[in-house]
Design a protein around this motif. Structure first.
Motif, short mmCIF file in Angstrom:
data_model
loop_
_atom_site.label_atom_id
_atom_site.label_comp_id
_atom_site.label_asym_id
_atom_site.label_seq_id
_atom_site.Cartn_x
_atom_site.Cartn_y
_atom_site.Cartn_z
N ALA A 117 0.84 -1.02 0.08
CA ALA A 117 -0.01 0.06 -0.08
C ALA A 117 0.90 1.28 0.05
CB ALA A 117 -0.84 0.06 1.20
N VAL A 120 2.42 1.58 -3.64
CA VAL A 120 1.46 1.98 -4.81
C VAL A 120 0.83 3.34 -4.57
CG1 VAL A 120 1.31 -0.53 -5.13
CG2 VAL A 120 -0.59 0.69 -4.03
N PHE A 121 0.78 3.75 -3.40
CA PHE A 121 -0.04 4.87 -3.10
C PHE A 121 0.98 6.18 -3.03
CE2 PHE A 121 -3.36 2.11 -2.26
CZ PHE A 121 -4.41 2.60 -3.03
N GLY A 122 1.97 6.17 -3.80
CA GLY A 122 3.09 7.33 -4.11
C GLY A 122 4.34 7.41 -3.04
N PRO A 138 2.06 5.48 -10.99
CA PRO A 138 1.11 6.21 -10.22
C PRO A 138 -0.03 6.81 -11.17
CG PRO A 138 3.22 7.52 -10.24
CD PRO A 138 3.40 5.99 -10.94
N ARG A 142 -4.94 0.35 -8.35
CA ARG A 142 -3.85 0.23 -7.64
C ARG A 142 -4.24 -0.55 -6.17
NH1 ARG A 142 -1.52 5.95 -6.54
NH2 ARG A 142 -3.73 6.64 -7.59
N ALA A 143 -5.45 -0.02 -5.77
CA ALA A 143 -6.09 -0.74 -4.68
C ALA A 143 -6.11 -2.29 -4.71
CB ALA A 143 -7.65 -0.23 -4.13
N VAL A 147 -3.01 -4.11 -4.63
CA VAL A 147 -2.44 -4.37 -3.30
C VAL A 147 -3.51 -5.51 -2.71
CG1 VAL A 147 -2.65 -3.55 -0.79
CG2 VAL A 147 -1.96 -1.83 -2.62
N THR A 170 -6.84 4.74 -9.14
CA THR A 170 -6.89 4.27 -7.70
C THR A 170 -7.54 3.03 -7.41
OG1 THR A 170 -7.10 6.88 -6.73
CG2 THR A 170 -7.51 4.97 -5.12
N THR A 196 6.67 -0.33 -7.87
CA THR A 196 6.20 1.04 -8.46
C THR A 196 6.70 1.01 -9.89
OG1 THR A 196 8.76 1.66 -7.86
CG2 THR A 196 6.65 2.16 -6.18
#
Length: 209
Positions: free
Chosen positions: A56, A59-61, A145, A152-153, A156, A149, A140
């Motif tokens: 998490a 993948v969330f930056g 990015p 990406r979720a 995960v 979203t 990554t």
């Protein structure tokens, strides 16, 4: 690239990293073969939880944190090496004679051991250089990015599910009665072999840039 293709790429990138034997595998397999299935499962769940957190974060930056802070990568490497070496030394000291009686723990001790086992799994994965390398760079790069979203979720979630399937399978396989009976007959020697491997691996990780 479609969402399905992106997730497929993530899965293909993660599978080799997950199933390649490393500190997590050794820790789960040894605990399963010499301890209890519940302790091994608790360690496996700790590994899975830490992997989900790292995924998490990546993948969330925040996947570039390790790349931008080399000292953190070095600290993780040294911490992991020291932790593995410590586990190896403990195995040497705790090697038992086959058939040595071990007093059964009470319920409070069982609960405490599960919590300790879970934390051990978390620490093992968080300080694992292989996990840091995968989540900090490979993942990554595989999942930029710019992806939505939701994708990406889903990535995960896919990593967590795959990690759970693999690590829980290891815990269940090595905690089978047949495996435990075989391991019990050779436990002192195997403890020392596994302990030596962990010490060597730990020192190598801590000392190799």
């Amino acid at each position: 690239m479609s969402p399905a293709a992106t997730l497929g790429t993530v899965l293909l990138a993660y599978l080799p990293a997950a199933i390649t034997p490393g500190p997590n595998f050794v820790l789960i397999a040894h605990t399963a073969a010499t301890g209890t299935r519940r302790a091994a499962v608790a360690i496996a769940l700790g590994v899975v939880a830490a992997g989900g957190l790292l995924a998490a974060v990546a993948v969330f930056g925040l996947g570039g944190v390790l790349a931008r802070t080399p000292w953190l990568a070095t600290a993780l490497r040294v911490a992991c090496g020291g932790y593995l070496a410590w586990l190896g030394v403990r195995l040497w000291w705790q090697a038992r004679t086959p058939g040595a009686p071990v007093p059964p723990p009470d319920q409070d001790e069982v609960v405490a051991r599960r919590g300790t086992a879970f934390r051990r799994g978390v620490v093992s994965n968080v300080t694992n250089p292989k996990a840091a390398a995968f989540f900090g760079s490979v993942l990554t790069a595989t999942l930029p990015p710019t992806e939505p979203t939701a994708v990406r979720a889903a990535a995960v979630a896919l990593i967590v599910a795959t990690s759970a399937a693999w690590h829980l399978s290891v815990a269940l396989l090595f905690s089978s009665p047949a495996t435990q009976r075989w391991y019990a007959r050779a436990e002192p020697a195997l403890n020392r072999v596994v302990g030596t491997v962990l010490v060597v691996l730990g020192v190598t990780l801590a000392s190799t840039p």
